[in-house]
Design a protein around this motif. Sequence first.
Motif, mmCIF file in Angstrom:
data_model
loop_
_atom_site.group_PDB
_atom_site.id
_atom_site.type_symbol
_atom_site.label_atom_id
_atom_site.label_comp_id
_atom_site.label_asym_id
_atom_site.label_seq_id
_atom_site.Cartn_x
_atom_site.Cartn_y
_atom_site.Cartn_z
ATOM 1 N N GLU A 31 0.802 -0.971 -0.024
ATOM 2 C CA GLU A 31 0.100 -0.063 0.040
ATOM 3 C C GLU A 31 0.845 1.423 -0.078
ATOM 4 O OE1 GLU A 31 -3.317 0.655 -0.224
ATOM 5 O OE2 GLU A 31 -3.550 -1.483 -0.903
ATOM 6 N N LEU A 32 1.938 1.399 0.759
ATOM 7 C CA LEU A 32 2.789 2.283 0.655
ATOM 8 C C LEU A 32 3.299 2.796 -0.536
ATOM 9 C CD1 LEU A 32 4.896 1.942 4.127
ATOM 10 C CD2 LEU A 32 3.374 3.733 3.568
ATOM 11 N N LEU A 33 3.875 1.548 -1.306
ATOM 12 C CA LEU A 33 4.323 1.778 -2.631
ATOM 13 C C LEU A 33 3.234 2.323 -3.522
ATOM 14 C CD1 LEU A 33 6.409 -1.278 -3.383
ATOM 15 C CD2 LEU A 33 7.337 0.922 -2.426
ATOM 16 N N ARG A 34 2.149 2.113 -3.292
ATOM 17 C CA ARG A 34 0.836 2.806 -4.285
ATOM 18 C C ARG A 34 0.869 4.106 -3.869
ATOM 19 N NH1 ARG A 34 -4.046 3.154 -4.115
ATOM 20 N NH2 ARG A 34 -4.568 2.419 -2.088
ATOM 21 N N ILE A 35 0.648 4.580 -2.662
ATOM 22 C CA ILE A 35 0.333 5.793 -2.078
ATOM 23 C C ILE A 35 1.478 6.993 -1.974
ATOM 24 C CG2 ILE A 35 -1.864 4.773 -1.196
ATOM 25 C CD1 ILE A 35 -0.537 5.651 1.461
ATOM 26 N N LEU A 36 2.570 6.236 -1.980
ATOM 27 C CA LEU A 36 3.757 7.317 -1.683
ATOM 28 C C LEU A 36 3.820 8.332 -2.657
ATOM 29 C CD1 LEU A 36 6.076 5.292 0.539
ATOM 30 C CD2 LEU A 36 4.845 7.291 1.266
#
Length: 189
Positions: A31-36
């Motif tokens: 999820e972090l890779l998707r939203i950062l």
Amino acid sequence: MQHLSSVPPRRGVVIFLNGTSSSGKSSIAAELLRILDEPYFHLPVDAFHAMRSPVPVPPDQLDTVLHRTWRGFHRAVAGMASAGNHVVVDHVLSAEWRLRDCLSLLVPQDVVFVGVHCPAEELERRERARPDRPPGLAARQVARVHAHGLYDIECDTGSADAGECARRIRDFLPDRPRPTAFERLRDSV
């Protein structure tokens, strides 16, 4: 194409997710890779174990092989960050030496140390659903993984999904307090 001399130097941010097996670290990382807003690399310790050849390791050598794998993993993370890459680390600090090794290698002010927690019942349920995890592994890890007791931010994947945890971490990044958890831990070890 840019020449190496024209790439501006910087140190990468390390979002260090620490929790037991099956606590939700990999889901939060995805999820972090998707939203950062900037590119990050996800470096999970499991990926390093998966890179090892399938040659059987004699039982009397297993601890040595695992120790070398974890040491190499820590140095790969430090190398990526020192080259200016932002990294999301997914690790299980179930042995004190692993934390000490990471504290000695990573720039402590660049690390966002995230405690990933999950209730025991949910860990057991998740382990039963994963054929690659021995039953009870997470329960054996809980006390050791969080023994140092200090984080910059903590998430409970039993009460918040991976997306909520990732958003909390992303929102925490711009105003990280100092000293960081890694700075305080490094001073106390």
